[in-house]
Design a protein around this motif. Structure first.
Motif, short mmCIF file in Angstrom:
data_model
loop_
_atom_site.label_atom_id
_atom_site.label_comp_id
_atom_site.label_asym_id
_atom_site.label_seq_id
_atom_site.Cartn_x
_atom_site.Cartn_y
_atom_site.Cartn_z
N GLU A 198 0.83 -1.21 0.00
CA GLU A 198 0.00 0.00 0.00
C GLU A 198 0.86 1.26 0.00
OE1 GLU A 198 -2.03 1.13 3.63
OE2 GLU A 198 -1.26 -0.59 4.71
N PHE A 199 0.31 2.31 -0.60
CA PHE A 199 0.98 3.61 -0.63
C PHE A 199 -0.07 4.70 -0.36
CE2 PHE A 199 3.82 1.01 -3.14
CZ PHE A 199 5.09 1.44 -2.76
N GLY A 200 0.15 5.49 0.67
CA GLY A 200 -0.77 6.58 0.98
C GLY A 200 -0.17 7.90 0.52
N LEU A 201 -0.63 8.39 -0.64
CA LEU A 201 -0.04 9.59 -1.21
C LEU A 201 -1.01 10.75 -1.28
CD1 LEU A 201 1.75 7.55 -3.93
CD2 LEU A 201 2.98 9.11 -2.41
N ALA A 202 -2.26 10.46 -1.56
CA ALA A 202 -3.27 11.50 -1.71
C ALA A 202 -4.64 10.89 -1.42
CB ALA A 202 -3.25 12.07 -3.14
N GLU A 203 -5.55 11.73 -0.91
CA GLU A 203 -6.90 11.24 -0.62
C GLU A 203 -7.53 10.62 -1.85
OE1 GLU A 203 -5.29 13.70 1.27
OE2 GLU A 203 -6.76 15.21 0.73
N CYS A 204 -7.26 11.22 -3.00
CA CYS A 204 -7.96 10.79 -4.21
C CYS A 204 -7.35 9.53 -4.83
CB CYS A 204 -7.96 11.93 -5.23
SG CYS A 204 -6.34 12.29 -5.90
N LEU A 205 -6.29 9.01 -4.24
CA LEU A 205 -5.68 7.79 -4.78
C LEU A 205 -5.78 6.71 -3.70
CD1 LEU A 205 -4.21 6.68 -7.28
CD2 LEU A 205 -2.06 7.48 -6.29
N ILE B 143 -5.28 3.77 -2.55
CA ILE B 143 -4.57 2.49 -2.60
C ILE B 143 -3.85 2.27 -1.29
CG2 ILE B 143 -4.36 2.41 -5.13
CD1 ILE B 143 -1.51 3.57 -4.78
N TYR B 144 -4.41 2.81 -0.21
CA TYR B 144 -3.80 2.64 1.11
C TYR B 144 -4.91 2.41 2.12
CZ TYR B 144 -5.53 7.31 2.26
OH TYR B 144 -6.35 8.38 2.50
N SER B 145 -4.50 1.87 3.28
CA SER B 145 -5.47 1.73 4.36
C SER B 145 -5.09 2.58 5.54
CB SER B 145 -5.60 0.25 4.73
OG SER B 145 -5.17 0.00 6.02
N GLY B 146 -3.82 2.61 5.91
CA GLY B 146 -3.47 3.37 7.10
C GLY B 146 -1.99 3.60 7.23
N GLY B 147 -1.49 3.43 8.44
CA GLY B 147 -0.13 3.82 8.80
C GLY B 147 0.96 3.30 7.86
N LEU B 148 0.91 2.01 7.53
CA LEU B 148 1.97 1.44 6.69
C LEU B 148 2.00 2.12 5.32
CD1 LEU B 148 4.09 -0.91 6.45
CD2 LEU B 148 2.29 -2.18 5.29
N ALA C 224 4.86 4.54 3.60
CA ALA C 224 5.46 4.25 2.30
C ALA C 224 5.35 5.48 1.39
CB ALA C 224 4.78 3.05 1.65
N GLY C 225 4.20 6.14 1.42
CA GLY C 225 4.03 7.36 0.63
C GLY C 225 5.02 8.43 1.06
N ASP C 226 5.16 8.61 2.36
CA ASP C 226 6.10 9.61 2.87
C ASP C 226 7.55 9.26 2.50
OD1 ASP C 226 3.96 10.99 3.92
OD2 ASP C 226 4.62 10.93 6.01
N HIS C 227 7.84 7.96 2.47
CA HIS C 227 9.18 7.51 2.08
C HIS C 227 9.50 7.97 0.66
CE1 HIS C 227 12.43 4.43 2.94
NE2 HIS C 227 12.63 4.62 1.64
N LYS D 287 -16.11 10.53 10.83
CA LYS D 287 -16.19 9.36 9.95
C LYS D 287 -15.05 9.34 8.95
CE LYS D 287 -20.49 10.34 8.71
NZ LYS D 287 -21.83 10.31 8.14
N ASP D 288 -14.74 8.13 8.50
CA ASP D 288 -13.87 7.91 7.36
C ASP D 288 -12.52 8.61 7.49
OD1 ASP D 288 -13.17 6.80 4.98
OD2 ASP D 288 -14.07 8.37 3.75
N TYR D 289 -11.79 8.21 8.53
CA TYR D 289 -10.44 8.72 8.76
C TYR D 289 -9.59 8.50 7.50
CZ TYR D 289 -5.85 8.94 11.20
OH TYR D 289 -4.60 9.24 11.62
N ASP D 290 -9.12 9.56 6.91
CA ASP D 290 -8.25 9.44 5.74
C ASP D 290 -7.17 10.52 5.84
OD1 ASP D 290 -9.49 11.81 5.14
OD2 ASP D 290 -10.32 11.18 3.22
N LEU D 291 -6.41 10.68 4.78
CA LEU D 291 -5.30 11.63 4.84
C LEU D 291 -5.79 13.04 5.15
CD1 LEU D 291 -3.22 10.34 1.82
CD2 LEU D 291 -2.38 10.52 4.15
#
Ligand SMILES: *Cc1c(COP(=O)(O)O)cnc(C)c1O
Length: 687
Positions: free
Chosen positions: A98-105, A107-112, A116-119, A534-538
């Motif tokens: 998973e990669f958390g880069l933007a709300e609109c993408l 492809i992530y669930s949470g911390g991990l 990865a996105g921040d990396h 609701k819906d905790y996201d970036l």
């Protein structure tokens, strides 16, 4: 160039997620559309079209925003990043589910994923040669809704590549083995500043339906579907890089999900260099870096021998490794034919460098996984640590960033922690820092109202606690609820009121976690000074870590491997009140925040929840609340603001993704590159 084309170029470079001046252009173009598309510039531009864009640009503030965006873009790419001339310019391939880069993408669930996105973002800032590999999910992770009874329900949305900041890579298709069959894999590319992220997609017409579905959703719970995803990520990922002409020397496995990447490397080496299995294993291993994230054995994946046989045996024959030998790589008890394959053991045995995600988690991991090295005393188990970090340009509020720009320097985000200029943080006048904070808090309360389950107005003068994380039982979101009478006293104090804002999802399959969500939602519906978003996201995460007064973190000690939300909060001057676990165990000093007392030790990790709740209440009543309400004649909490400055000063540098990636380079990537380089010099390498 057509205007739409230029804007699409900005939209497809996720650089906008950490350059407010580029994001500002999208916002200026059409603020309503920007919000209704969930801040998705690609979708927004498609809806506006060439004409809509041209029309918007007639407005002065939009053409000004365009100039700003152009300048930010140019400045970013004109700057020579520190690693551009690195000594070991071997390409690192970074694998993550998973990669958390933007709300609109999604492809992530949470911390991990956010980590990865921040990396990737920090890697782009530093100019390190790195490419990333992940999966392109048709539905991503379920969004959270709360029903009338207060229960979490998951809602899945379809991801359509054409609507997202990704582009299909034409003409590249690879395959991966699924039992006797082969699944075809297409590739999408997302651009994260200088770093390309390749996303693998099995939803191709040439695949039968069950194989098309492999990349449907993130974190499918069924082992059969999970192993198929790991085959696509690990084996398909290495093949995709090859097909794309990306020659990586070092492979970083972010969690054990991608352990098959190491097996595919072995297969490649055997096929192209005629190596024995043992030679290939040693050569592949030299370039493999593994980060373990879980602090409990159950956090790893477990695969039954029968399942592994069904999905992988023909492939293993091709690699030239016997089924038993392969299973043993991942077994706690090698040689026991009933023992399952554990991805963490497999990754540990296949990597040359293994690390946990904080110093304390390194120690926990040495104990947890020592069986990977039978006979070694725990203290010598070769698992080190690289403490996680948060990407500061993403997580520091633009208003705080502006203070840092003015007091520390325009390149505050790119300075080493030792740089003398950081002292200037202590010169920011209390009134100035406090008024920025109050503004951010107001903003949070405004946003909270639109996302909360009860939409009550909260009090901007009350001491506001943020608690946002995955609702897994060990994180104990309900700890303060243990003693309702005492909680009520804390909340309803008319002179020194306290309010709580919660947010967080449970894994769809985690019933105990979902029960805690329901409990907290029930409390929020009952208590005016408690709310649940609701819906905790970036996006929600960002508002919370910018605008809360205190960041509360009370997991069972040793179960929070690192925790990064506290870093994001601390960097904004939001003071941490946390158990000494994960990152806080190494960051904590009385000048920066508070430590919740815990009786847990590595040898006796079990604790009495009630006693810990008691300790937390005492800390809040005697120290945290009084400190917040201690004001000078202008209403400014001088002592509190002094702690905010110290928190910003230390967290922004010591717990940044910049520091993390630099550590990875020094401790892992550069040594791995040297080992690989040396092996290539051996005469029998064969060229
Ligand atoms: C930072 C972040 C997390 C991880 O926070 P923890 O402190 O590790 O629980 C999870 N989700 C989102 C959206 C985040 O931004």
């Amino acid at each position: 160039m057509l205007m739409l084309e230029e804007l699409n170029q900005f939209a497809h470079d996720l650089l906008w997620t950490w350059q407010p001046r580029i994001e500002g252009l999208f916002q200026a173009l059409n603020p309503e559309l920007w919000e209704s598309t969930r801040q998705n510039p690609v979708l927004m531009l498609a809806q506006l079209g060439e004409q809509g864009v041209a029309k918007a640009l007639e407005r002065e503030e939009v053409s000004h925003a365009l100039e700003e965006a152009r300048q930010a873009y140019r400045e970013y790419y004109d700057r020579r990043p520190p690693f551009m001339d690195a000594r070991a310019p071997m390409v690192v391939a970074y694998f993550s589910l998973e990669f958390g880069l933007a709300e609109c993408l999604p492809i992530y669930s949470g911390g991990l994923g956010v980590l990865a996105g921040d990396h990737l973002k920090a890697t782009s800032d530093l100019g390190l040669p790195l490419v990333a590999v992940g999966l392109f999910y048709k539905q991503g992770f379920g969004r959270q809704d709360i029903d009338a009874e207060g229960r979490q329900v998951e809602v899945y949305y379809e991801n359509r590549g054409d609507d997202l900041p990704v582009r299909k890579v034409d003409g590249v298709e690879v395959d991966a083995p699924i039992g006797q069959r082969k699944v075809k894999i297409g590739v999408w590319r997302a651009q994260v500043g200088r770093v390309p992220l390749f996303l693998l997609d099995t939803d191709l017409e040439s695949n039968p339906p069950d194989l098309r579905a492999i990349t449907d959703r993130l974190y499918v719970p069924e082992p059969d579907r999970r192993l198929r995803q790991e085959i696509v990520l690990g084996i398909g990922g290495v093949r995709a890089l090859r097909a794309l002409g990306m020659v990586a020397g070092v492979f970083h496995l972010n969690e054990g999900h991608s352990f098959l990447c190491a097996i595919e490397r072995i297969r490649e080496l055997r096929a192209s260099r005629q190596m024995t299995l043992e030679e290939a294993r040693l050569v592949a291993r030299a370039g493999i870096v593994f980060t373990t994230h879980t602090p409990i054995a159950a956090g790893s994946d477990y695969f039954e021998p029968g399942l592994v046989w069904d999905l992988l045996n023909p492939y293993l024959t091709e690699v030239g490794i016997s089924f038993d030998r392969f299973m043993d790589l991942g077994r706690q008890r090698p040689g026991d034919p009933r023992d399952r394959l554990v991805t963490t053991y497999a990754a540990l045995r296949l990597a040359d460098q293994a690390v946990g995600v904080s110093r304390l988690h390194g120690a926990v991991s040495r104990r947890l996984w020592k069986d990977a090295w039978k006979g070694l005393p725990e203290s010598q188990v070769p698992i080190g640590s690289v403490t996680n970090g948060a990407h500061m340009p993403t997580w520091v509020a633009p208003e705080i960033a502006d203070l840092l720009r003015r007091y520390v320097g325009p390149d505050w985000w790119d300075l080493d922690g030792e740089d003398g200029r950081w002292q200037a943080v202590f010169e920011i006048p209390a009134a100035e820092l406090w008024s920025v904070h109050v503004e951010l808090k107001r903003n949070l309360l405004k946003v909270a109202r639109t996302r909360s389950v009860d939409s009550e107005q909260m009090d901007e003068h009350a001491l506001t606690f943020g608690f946002a994380r995955r609702f897994a039982p060990y994180k104990r979101a309900n700890l303060l609820l243990e003693d309702r009478a005492r909680l009520n006293k804390l909340l309803r104090n008319s002179k020194r009121p306290v309010q709580l804002i919660f947010a967080g999802k449970s894994h769809p399959a985690d019933q105990p976690g979902k029960d805690i969500v329901a409990k907290v939602v029930a409390l929020a519906r009952e208590e005016p000074c408690v709310t649940f978003l609701k819906d905790y996201d970036l996006a929600i995460a960002r508002h919370l870590v910018h605008g809360a007064d205190v960041w509360l973190n009370n997991p069972k000690r040793f179960l929070e491997a690192s925790g990064t939300s506290g870093m994001k909060a601390g960097a904004n001057g939001v003071l941490n009140v946390s158990v000494l676990d994960g990152w806080w165990d190494e960051a904590y000093r009385p000048e920066l925040g508070w430590a919740i007392p815990s009786g847990a030790t590595l040898d006796r990790p079990n604790v009495d929840d009630q006693a810990e709740a008691e300790g937390l209440f005492r800390l809040l009543e005697r120290e945290v609340v009084p400190a917040f309400y201690e004001r000078d004649e202008n209403g400014i909490p001088q002592r509190w603001v002094a702690m905010m400055r110290a928190s910003i000063r230390h967290v922004v540098t010591d717990f940044s993704a910049r520091r993390m990636v630099t550590d990875y380079f020094d401790i892992a990537y550069a040594p791995a590159a040297r080992r690989v380089e040396q092996l290539r010099l051996l005469p029998d390498w064969g060229g």
